[in-house]
Scaffold this active site. Structure first.
Site, short mmCIF file in Angstrom:
data_model
loop_
_atom_site.label_atom_id
_atom_site.label_comp_id
_atom_site.label_asym_id
_atom_site.label_seq_id
_atom_site.Cartn_x
_atom_site.Cartn_y
_atom_site.Cartn_z
N SER A 152 0.84 -1.19 0.00
CA SER A 152 0.00 0.00 0.00
C SER A 152 0.89 1.26 0.00
O SER A 152 1.78 1.36 -0.83
CB SER A 152 -0.94 -0.05 1.20
OG SER A 152 -1.97 0.88 1.07
N ASP A 317 -8.52 -6.46 -4.93
CA ASP A 317 -8.10 -5.14 -4.43
C ASP A 317 -8.61 -4.07 -5.39
O ASP A 317 -8.12 -3.95 -6.50
CB ASP A 317 -6.57 -5.09 -4.32
CG ASP A 317 -6.06 -3.77 -3.75
OD1 ASP A 317 -6.86 -2.84 -3.53
OD2 ASP A 317 -4.84 -3.69 -3.51
N HIS A 350 -7.97 -5.09 -0.63
CA HIS A 350 -6.67 -4.47 -0.39
C HIS A 350 -5.97 -5.03 0.84
O HIS A 350 -4.75 -5.20 0.86
CB HIS A 350 -6.86 -2.96 -0.25
CG HIS A 350 -5.58 -2.21 -0.06
ND1 HIS A 350 -4.59 -2.19 -1.01
CD2 HIS A 350 -5.13 -1.47 0.98
CE1 HIS A 350 -3.58 -1.46 -0.57
NE2 HIS A 350 -3.87 -1.01 0.63
#
Lengths: 374, 374
Positions: A152, A317, A350
């Site tokens: 991320s 995601d 995610h």
């Protein structure tokens, strides 16, 4: 600090010797960086791995969090017998610049005024975070990194490391990440910022010692949290199941488990995070666009790099989807960089990078071992 | 009211003669329904079409909105020469029960106290909205409807019409809709509700005449608005384009056009919508699950129905995606109902049903003309 902490370098802080020059043009003096390290640097200083954390992460990657008592946030990947292993690697993880877990951020004391910076803190960028990490590594005597690893926002820093300090990074592992924030990414962050700023307790950022805008920050967290999960994951985990009741209440309590879960996410978050840090870090992410910073062409960020890259995305995601990883791969190919890429099946959206992901572990392990033999 | 208004029945209100029995078990007395009508009911009363509006819609479907001055919200589909045509149809659109555009809702005066209901208003359901519409149609002398047509929450009402009053509905057009709210749908609504309730001006709902929780409602709208658009639509419309500046401001003003757009959406919304109505209507949507209401099997909602169905979904709608329309189609097939379904290409996400969609118009036109000849 007990013997264990000494060996593992838990909960350490360093004050940078020099002011940190920022992308905004400002400079920050007396920057403190809070970090942890695990393992030891070997004789030729070739086994150092920097781990970069995500928006609401921290330096406690593999040791218990001192405030919550919970295990480190990436113990599935980092630890004895894991792909990133203190028996083999010197592992460093620092709280980002702008954060609220010990590194200098909006909640820190401004040496010029003796009061918290609050909104007088300069707007920072992902590259500024990376610069602070580089200064920390200078302090620790680490020249070249075996790898920079992050998911991320951590992956954004890892990519930025390769662009800003190409000769200091032998490899980059970027997981569930992006080289820019999309309009939708910015939009969700803006909702969170507006929720915080709409809270009267925010008070223009000057709430330290008075009372934090916890209601606004909780709403921000709730909105963001939805983006960390997939629709299918939410359906599998909660569906329309009711919260300890046999029937709908015909009221506004949390009837559905998913409501109760989200409320809990919001309430627990505000106990460990500073609202102004949330503003500054989301802003840094929204500003992030490596192509924009390199003449509009992403490949330019990696020209002639010798760094090796491994990228991992997850099928469900939708925050940083596979298409964005593919875009990075194309740019790296165009720059003649070594890159491997894999999209892993996951229903967890995610957040998959933080959960049990044996295939991700295999990919990271294989990649790092290959880089180590180069 | 001028001659035009008289012909077209703009801005009308009716008070229902009988108390409205609600799904919660409560009953509402003195229910007012605000509605508009266009065209005239023919001799055999066979040309009536009910249009149902979405969460933040209203009865001003084809005439200018009296508060904003803007054209009706579905003039692309409803109007002279359009598929739903006052020259051919008697068109009725009512503000939903719980709304804030004239129909009884939390902002209405509770006859028992002489003060606004606020949170003493009973929690309502989609079926309660439909019951109120049925009572309105009784009042207007409309027995059987040629069609019930709606998009989004309007489509939910249209489906519920077929389930609750199967003999009064010859056809249903459900566009960009669902037969249940998913965990993700509920989650986004819960964020909005928490944003409203976190605003101190909400004051437990008792803000009428004092000052509305506009900041919280604006945040709720911003979060919801993202779900109405697609990622690709946001990218096409805004991307990372900056807001009337050459460079990043390194501040917290709206740097990006998408931020400015979202803020505008929030600010303009609070001028036309009541926060408590937002709470009640989102709750009604979250409670909606036609299968749950029919023994856990969606097909049971439509057993032996003679109603004909047309369903339309849009490729980039992730709020009520095509998969949910397909689920309804399967249930209708299992119930031996007549159903046609089309998924239309659009980059505009959920909002596509409100935008220029010639194919949607052709589908609705062809379907209604076929039903009219039966």
């Amino acid at each position: 600090m007990n013997a264990h902490d000494q060996r593992f370098g838990l909960d350490r802080r360093v004050t940078l010797a020099l002011p940190l020059a920022l992308d905004s043009g400002a400079a920050l003096a007396h920057v403190e960086i809070a970090y942890e390290s695990y393992g030891t640097l070997n004789a030729d200083a070739s086994n150092a791995i920097l781990i970069c954390h995500a928006l609401t992460g921290d330096q406690h990657v593999a040791a218990n969090h001192p405030r919550t008592g919970k295990p480190g946030w990436w113990t599935r990947l980092v630890g004895e017998g894991k792909p990133i292993d203190p028996a083999r690697h010197f592992i460093v993880c620092a709280n980002v610049l702008g954060g609220c877990m010990g590194s200098t951020g909006p909640g820190s004391t401004d040496p010029a005024t003796g009061k918290p910076y609050a909104m007088a803190f300069p707007v920072i960028t992902i590259r500024d975070m990376v610069r602070a990490q580089a200064a920390l590594l200078d302090h620790l005597g680490v020249g070249t990194l075996l790898a920079v690893v992050g998911g991320s926002m951590g992956g954004m820093q890892a990519l930025e490391w390769a662009a800003t300090y190409p000769t200091r990074v032998r490899s980059v592992v970027g997981i569930a990440t992006a080289a820019r924030h999309s309009a939708q990414n910015i939009a969700f962050h803006e909702v969170g910022r507006q929720a915080i700023m709409a809270d009267p307790n925010w008070a223009g950022g000057n709430y330290y010692g008075v009372g934090a805008p916890t209601a606004g920050l909780a709403v921000a967290r709730m909105a963001a949290h939805i983006t960390y999960l997939s629709e299918e994951g939410l359906t599998a985990k909660f569906g329309r199941r009711l919260q300890s009741r046999d029937a709908l209440s015909f009221g506004f309590d949390a009837d559905f488990q998913v409501e109760s879960y989200l409320r809990h996410q919001g309430l627990s978050f505000v106990e460990r995070f500073d609202a102004n840090s949330y503003l500054y870090i989301t802003r840094a992410m929204d500003y992030f666009d490596m192509a924009e910073a390199h003449g509009g062409r992403l490949a330019n960020a990696f020209t002639n790099t010798a760094t090796r890259f491994a990228l991992v995305s997850f099928t469900s995601d939708w925050l940083y989807p596979t298409s964005e990883s593919r875009r990075i791969v194309r740019a790296l190919n165009a720059a003649n960089a070594h890159v491997s890429f894999v999209e892993l099946e996951s229903p967890h959206g995610h957040d998959a990078f933080l959960l049990d992901a044996p295939e991700m572990n295999r990919v990271v392990d294989g990649f790092l071992r290959a880089v180590e033999t180069l």
